[in-house]
Design an enzyme around this catalytic site. Structure first.
Site, short mmCIF file in Angstrom:
data_model
loop_
_atom_site.label_atom_id
_atom_site.label_comp_id
_atom_site.label_asym_id
_atom_site.label_seq_id
_atom_site.Cartn_x
_atom_site.Cartn_y
_atom_site.Cartn_z
N TYR A 124 0.44 -0.82 0.16
CA TYR A 124 -0.18 0.37 -0.10
C TYR A 124 0.92 1.52 -0.24
O TYR A 124 0.54 2.18 -0.36
CB TYR A 124 -0.73 0.05 1.51
CG TYR A 124 -2.01 -0.08 0.73
CD1 TYR A 124 -2.70 -1.35 0.32
CD2 TYR A 124 -2.83 0.53 0.68
CE1 TYR A 124 -3.65 -1.81 0.37
CE2 TYR A 124 -4.61 0.50 0.70
CZ TYR A 124 -4.98 -0.16 0.60
OH TYR A 124 -6.22 -0.89 0.06
N LYS A 191 1.75 -14.28 5.49
CA LYS A 191 2.04 -15.55 3.88
C LYS A 191 4.03 -15.12 3.85
O LYS A 191 4.52 -15.63 3.26
CB LYS A 191 1.79 -14.86 2.77
CG LYS A 191 1.70 -16.10 1.89
CD LYS A 191 0.20 -16.90 1.49
CE LYS A 191 0.62 -18.07 0.52
NZ LYS A 191 0.12 -18.43 0.88
N ASP A 224 -4.14 -17.55 3.51
CA ASP A 224 -5.58 -17.99 3.42
C ASP A 224 -6.05 -18.71 3.86
O ASP A 224 -7.15 -18.65 3.77
CB ASP A 224 -5.21 -18.57 1.55
CG ASP A 224 -3.62 -19.59 2.08
OD1 ASP A 224 -3.32 -19.14 3.20
OD2 ASP A 224 -2.81 -19.95 1.54
N ASP A 248 -6.36 -4.47 5.40
CA ASP A 248 -7.38 -4.13 4.87
C ASP A 248 -8.44 -5.26 4.72
O ASP A 248 -10.02 -4.91 4.93
CB ASP A 248 -6.88 -3.62 3.21
CG ASP A 248 -7.73 -2.94 2.79
OD1 ASP A 248 -8.77 -2.07 3.62
OD2 ASP A 248 -7.76 -2.24 1.48
#
Ligand code: NAD
Length: 358
Positions: A124, A191, A224, A248
């Protein structure tokens, strides 16, 4: 005591929900001086920039702002005012409580999750390289020389940088929040199995920082898997801390668990400045229709009152909102999925909350 607050109505549905929130805050007994400022396309037309310096100065002076959503043009046009505000003011923590209020039409009851999102770096940060520019070709060459990897020359590139300092700061923020509000557990989301040098760094810093808080349980989840677990068994989570992009996405997911974006408040915080805003965006298709739910914005106002240490007023306003939801009569269409024709408008919800506060 009277508080000086910068008021940013924003655009799209922003002015309607902000006005509804301002009205209910006015009757809590706490006194405010609202300093009205403009950002986004209106500011662009008037001042040639979507984020005039005077807005930043007003927030820096008052240290507190109540902000409506602002549209970000997709693909081209000006960069996000929201991202710029967070960067310019160093608002490094985004706090998004997601809690079910009794009576909310939702798959779950008793969900009470707080998402803490790093607000400045990660994908971002706005560091991007446009396709077919001299800079991107230099970057592609550098990657080929140093990593022996080929990036296609018809690519666009966005940089994902995660730092040790900002990771530690956000994880500590999450633990300090957990301690202050008697929360039991912090879950770090990442991740790191794939992005070993960015998310991997975030995870190792999180594990290290967790050691400073032996009174609070710590765990981590791959993003995930986290999405699946949240949808299946949300009650197992308490405070979630995540880098910017996952934070987010997860906060919208959590909003969906507790009745939707119309009920999800938020705060963007630095150590001395706080900007309160709903999680939702400007929902342009509903602009000016007096239709959308102002409760997320009002609940952001509740967070603002708590920040000001106006605890009694915060409790009164939150209870009034909870009463309106529980009665289920004077609520907007999103809280009446089975009989939307009986829904009321944005300003009517404000009237109902005010009548509970009288
Ligand atoms: P959005 O949150 O504006 O709307 C998505 C959908 O959620 C809406 O179509 C509506 O069905 C529902 N919704 C949102 N707010 C609601 C409310 N108060 N009551 C009832 N239903 C509500 O997301 P989007 O359409 O992806 O984004 C629109 C614009 O807002 C984009 O330009 C985006 O960049 C911007 N945005 C701004 C902020 C911010 O200012 N902080 C945050 C998110 C998105």
């Amino acid at each position: 005591m009277r508080y000086d607050i910068t008021l940013i109505p924003g655009d799209g549905i922003g002015p309607e929900v902000t006005e509804a929130a301002r009205r209910v805050l006015e009757v809590t007994g706490v006194e405010f001086n609202w300093e009205l400022v403009e950002v986004g396309s209106d500011a662009m037309e008037k001042y040639g920039t979507p984020l005039p310096d005077s807005v930043l100065e007003s927030i820096k002076k008052n240290r507190i702002a109540l902000k409506g959503p602002v549209t970000t043009p997709v693909g081209s046009g000006f960069r996000s005012v929201n991202v710029a505000l967070r960067k310019e003011l160093g608002l490094y923590a985004c706090l998004r409580p997601c809690k079910t209020y009794p009576g909310t039409p939702s798959r779950y009851q008793d969900v009470d999750i707080v998402v803490v999102r790093e607000n400045i770096e990660d994908l971002y940060s706005g560091i991007e390289f446009e396709k077919d520019t001299p800079e991107i070709f230099r970057l592609i060459k550098l990657v080929s020389e140093t990593k022996n990897e080929t990036i296609r020359t018809d690519s666009g590139i966005s940089i994902k940088a995660i730092s040790e300092m900002r990771s530690r700061r956000i994880v500590r923020f999450a633990f300090d929040y957990a301690r202050k509000y008697n929360r039991k557990k912090v879950t770090a989301v990442h991740k790191a199995n794939i992005m070993k040098y960015s998310d991997g760094l975030f995870l190792s810093v999180a594990r290290e920082a967790a050691g400073e808080y032996p009174d609070i349980e710590f765990e981590d989840r791959i993003v995930d898997n986290m999405c699946m677990q949240l949808v299946q068994k949300p009650h197992q989570f308490d405070v979630i801390v995540a880098p910017n992009l996952y934070g987010d996405i997860l906060s919208d997911l959590c909003a969906g668990l507790v009745g939707g974006l119309g009920l999800a408040p938020g705060a963007n915080l630095s150590d001395d400045i706080a900007v309160f805003e709903a999680t939702h965006g400007s929902a342009p298709k509903y602009t000016g229709m007096n239709k959308v739910n102002p409760l997320a914005m009002m609940l952001s106002g509740v967070l603002m009152l708590r920040h000001l240490n106006e605890i009694q007023a915060a409790d009164r306003l939150e209870n009034a909102i909870a009463d309106v939801i529980a009665e289920g009569k004077n609520v907007t269409y999103d809280l009446k999925p089975d009989n939307p024709e009986t829904a009321v408008g944005t300003s009517h919800v404000a009237d109902a909350v005010i009548s509970k506060l009288d």
